[in-house]
Design a protein around this motif. Sequence first.
Motif, mmCIF file in Angstrom:
data_model
loop_
_atom_site.group_PDB
_atom_site.id
_atom_site.type_symbol
_atom_site.label_atom_id
_atom_site.label_comp_id
_atom_site.label_asym_id
_atom_site.label_seq_id
_atom_site.Cartn_x
_atom_site.Cartn_y
_atom_site.Cartn_z
ATOM 1 N N ASP A 1 2.401 2.573 6.730
ATOM 2 C CA ASP A 1 1.819 2.452 5.802
ATOM 3 C C ASP A 1 1.858 2.303 4.550
ATOM 4 O OD1 ASP A 1 -0.896 2.532 7.929
ATOM 5 O OD2 ASP A 1 -1.230 4.409 7.781
ATOM 6 N N ARG A 2 3.008 2.758 4.085
ATOM 7 C CA ARG A 2 3.548 3.629 3.154
ATOM 8 C C ARG A 2 4.047 1.712 2.486
ATOM 9 N NH1 ARG A 2 5.519 8.304 3.987
ATOM 10 N NH2 ARG A 2 7.443 7.613 5.383
ATOM 11 N N GLY A 3 5.035 1.647 3.668
ATOM 12 C CA GLY A 3 5.275 -0.080 3.748
ATOM 13 C C GLY A 3 4.274 -1.689 2.940
ATOM 14 N N ALA A 4 3.301 -1.310 3.812
ATOM 15 C CA ALA A 4 1.987 -1.700 3.445
ATOM 16 C C ALA A 4 1.057 -2.054 2.216
ATOM 17 C CB ALA A 4 0.772 -1.773 4.302
ATOM 18 N N ILE A 5 0.859 -1.015 2.619
ATOM 19 C CA ILE A 5 0.146 -0.071 0.399
ATOM 20 C C ILE A 5 1.488 -0.991 -0.628
ATOM 21 C CG2 ILE A 5 0.230 1.865 -1.277
ATOM 22 C CD1 ILE A 5 -1.955 0.770 0.909
ATOM 23 N N SER A 6 2.711 -0.747 -0.335
ATOM 24 C CA SER A 6 3.779 -0.773 -1.676
ATOM 25 C C SER A 6 3.459 -2.385 -1.768
ATOM 26 C CB SER A 6 5.422 -0.214 -0.735
ATOM 27 O OG SER A 6 5.776 -0.553 -2.436
ATOM 28 N N HIS A 7 3.702 -3.311 -0.933
ATOM 29 C CA HIS A 7 3.908 -4.164 -0.755
ATOM 30 C C HIS A 7 2.126 -5.064 -1.692
ATOM 31 C CE1 HIS A 7 3.527 -8.763 1.233
ATOM 32 N NE2 HIS A 7 2.765 -8.974 0.613
ATOM 33 N N HIS A 8 1.396 -4.121 -1.584
ATOM 34 C CA HIS A 8 -0.214 -4.754 -2.318
ATOM 35 C C HIS A 8 0.122 -4.273 -3.237
ATOM 36 C CE1 HIS A 8 -3.710 -6.759 -2.302
ATOM 37 N NE2 HIS A 8 -3.908 -5.942 -3.296
ATOM 38 N N GLY B 1 -7.016 7.644 -2.435
ATOM 39 C CA GLY B 1 -6.351 6.401 -2.767
ATOM 40 C C GLY B 1 -6.776 6.152 -4.594
ATOM 41 N N CYS B 2 -6.420 7.385 -5.103
ATOM 42 C CA CYS B 2 -6.383 7.642 -6.278
ATOM 43 C C CYS B 2 -5.959 6.240 -7.125
ATOM 44 C CB CYS B 2 -5.451 8.707 -7.303
ATOM 45 S SG CYS B 2 -4.275 8.699 -6.670
ATOM 46 N N GLY B 3 -5.301 5.594 -6.408
ATOM 47 C CA GLY B 3 -5.269 4.317 -7.363
ATOM 48 C C GLY B 3 -4.705 4.612 -8.442
ATOM 49 N N TRP B 4 -4.628 3.955 -9.714
ATOM 50 C CA TRP B 4 -4.033 3.897 -10.976
ATOM 51 C C TRP B 4 -4.823 6.003 -11.811
ATOM 52 C CZ3 TRP B 4 -5.200 -0.454 -9.058
ATOM 53 C CH2 TRP B 4 -3.966 -0.873 -8.792
ATOM 54 N N GLY B 5 -5.717 6.079 -11.226
ATOM 55 C CA GLY B 5 -6.151 7.716 -11.650
ATOM 56 C C GLY B 5 -8.320 7.185 -12.840
ATOM 57 N N VAL C 1 -4.450 11.374 -4.669
ATOM 58 C CA VAL C 1 -3.715 11.154 -3.348
ATOM 59 C C VAL C 1 -3.377 9.650 -4.170
ATOM 60 C CG1 VAL C 1 -3.208 13.331 -2.606
ATOM 61 C CG2 VAL C 1 -4.892 11.186 -1.498
ATOM 62 N N THR C 2 -2.166 8.862 -3.644
ATOM 63 C CA THR C 2 -1.453 7.402 -3.845
ATOM 64 C C THR C 2 -0.524 7.915 -2.688
ATOM 65 O OG1 THR C 2 -1.422 5.684 -4.839
ATOM 66 C CG2 THR C 2 -0.768 7.391 -5.832
ATOM 67 N N ILE C 3 -0.295 6.668 -2.070
ATOM 68 C CA ILE C 3 1.218 6.503 -1.516
ATOM 69 C C ILE C 3 2.236 5.255 -2.378
ATOM 70 C CG2 ILE C 3 0.635 7.482 0.806
ATOM 71 C CD1 ILE C 3 0.853 4.825 2.251
ATOM 72 N N SER C 4 1.413 4.818 -3.466
ATOM 73 C CA SER C 4 1.782 3.853 -4.651
ATOM 74 C C SER C 4 3.007 4.754 -5.290
ATOM 75 C CB SER C 4 0.677 2.717 -4.886
ATOM 76 O OG SER C 4 1.515 1.589 -5.896
ATOM 77 N N ARG C 5 4.273 4.426 -5.412
ATOM 78 C CA ARG C 5 4.663 4.691 -6.296
ATOM 79 C C ARG C 5 4.382 4.436 -7.675
ATOM 80 N NH1 ARG C 5 8.997 8.187 -6.179
ATOM 81 N NH2 ARG C 5 9.198 7.840 -3.510
ATOM 82 N N GLU C 6 4.062 3.454 -7.974
ATOM 83 C CA GLU C 6 3.740 2.576 -9.061
ATOM 84 C C GLU C 6 2.455 3.285 -9.752
ATOM 85 O OE1 GLU C 6 4.753 -1.315 -10.072
ATOM 86 O OE2 GLU C 6 6.207 -1.907 -9.301
ATOM 87 N N VAL D 1 -6.477 17.711 -13.536
ATOM 88 C CA VAL D 1 -6.189 16.875 -12.892
ATOM 89 C C VAL D 1 -4.659 16.473 -12.443
ATOM 90 C CG1 VAL D 1 -5.981 14.149 -12.970
ATOM 91 C CG2 VAL D 1 -7.702 15.108 -14.172
ATOM 92 N N GLU D 2 -4.589 16.340 -11.325
ATOM 93 C CA GLU D 2 -3.380 16.517 -10.057
ATOM 94 C C GLU D 2 -3.744 15.075 -9.598
ATOM 95 O OE1 GLU D 2 -0.452 18.265 -7.028
ATOM 96 O OE2 GLU D 2 -2.417 19.656 -7.225
ATOM 97 N N ILE D 3 -1.960 14.470 -9.681
ATOM 98 C CA ILE D 3 -1.783 13.305 -9.565
ATOM 99 C C ILE D 3 -1.001 13.467 -7.811
ATOM 100 C CG2 ILE D 3 -1.742 11.035 -9.395
ATOM 101 C CD1 ILE D 3 -3.900 11.314 -10.197
ATOM 102 N N ARG D 4 -0.504 13.200 -7.142
ATOM 103 C CA ARG D 4 0.540 13.111 -5.975
ATOM 104 C C ARG D 4 0.390 11.815 -5.730
ATOM 105 N NH1 ARG D 4 -2.272 18.467 -2.878
ATOM 106 N NH2 ARG D 4 -2.793 20.395 -4.639
ATOM 107 N N LEU D 5 1.768 11.611 -5.333
ATOM 108 C CA LEU D 5 2.523 11.112 -4.170
ATOM 109 C C LEU D 5 2.448 11.182 -2.756
ATOM 110 C CD1 LEU D 5 3.737 7.690 -4.297
ATOM 111 C CD2 LEU D 5 6.444 8.807 -4.488
#
Length: 431
Positions: free
Chosen positions: A134-141, A198-202, A219-224, A242-246
């Motif tokens: 899932d992390r790989g799929a999300i990172s791809h997009h 899946g907070c996206g860019w907040g 929470v998001t699993i996209s590092r960027e 607000v707390e944003i978590r990877l």
Amino acid sequence: MSAATPSTAERLHALLRPVLPPDLPIRLRAWDGSEVGPAGAPALVIRDKRALRRVLWQPSQLGLARAWVAGELDVDGDLYEVLLRIASVVWREEKVNAVRLLREAMSLGIVGRQPAPPPEEIVMSGRRHSRGRDRGAISHHYDVSNDFYRLVLGPSMVYSCAYWPSADATVERAQHDKLDLICRKLGLRPGQRMLVVGCGWGSLAVHAARHYGVSVVGVTISREQAELARKRVAEAGLTELVEIRLQDYREIGAERFDAISSVGMAEHVGTATYAEYAAILFHLLRPGGRLLNHQIGARHTSAAATGDKPTFINRYVFPDGELVPLPVTATLIENAGFEIRDVEALRPHYALTLRAWVTNLETHWDEAVTLAGAGRARVWRLYMAACALAFETDRLGVNQILAIRPLPDGHDALPLTRSWLAGTPTAPPAH
């Protein structure tokens, strides 16, 4: 008197007859400039013979998509009109009989080894919907380029269906109204704790904290996404709220929240693991709390998309994504213990949103290519335009499901009517 020798375009028409609709609804332009088809119609341009070789090897949606991404296939004229006129090809997922294609192709000298797919194509490996895959799929997009997404989405940086007060509103106003609609449906008030899955860019986290005074965990699993979301929270002066978590939502554990939103994220979950997703959200929500699940779904079973088909969307856009009809989603949510209290269909709103994004991309095309590469920019243009038409023609829908975790006595604080929609929205952005 001998018959005139067919032009390259005429021979291509014969070659592609098993792929294109029987009555050619567009012009077809070959690499040598020859054309066939109705005068004045938009043109499908074949810039390179390699495009035909791809279609030979993959005489389906995927072969055409590879040629498009590689820049070997293009459109002269209105992209939406071309896609509408060849809709049977755009949405085809099965292959056609290649014998006739091969015979014509040999005469055109395009038979040869299958070209390698464009580098933007991805084939996932490992167990589907494992955390690593899932992390790989999300990172791809999503880990493409934050600046690229800003060009496409605009300053709001909201990557989901907007809520349009009118068709001539700006996408910024429509996205603001969508964020506010979610907050009002959730009944947010100061002192509450909210989870944004899946907070996206907040954007939603910032909106909820700024306008409704809630404490938010995103929470998001996209590092960027996480990096930019944290920066935006700090710039808004909301780090105390607000707390944003990877972090994967499956890793949250024993925490509890008064409200949970999941917007444009559940499409990545997969039907096989959706029951687990719904059960986890039920566990994280306090009794009496509200869940807002905003999700794209197939309007008909025939249009349902699963993550294992070799389609354009699966290979280039949303690896492992799955779109299922609304009744399937609703059943899985209620089976987890939730009570669904409201459903709002937003299908026309997503068509407007996607068209606005395509306009943004086309307006800033050169910059987008610089940021993400020509192939990636072509992927986004095709997928967003095709999806806009899918919403307009009732192939896809998008729905907001409002559900509660029932209290033991059956009472809850939800109004008897849909009065949350009658509340005073927050002021739209000044742009």
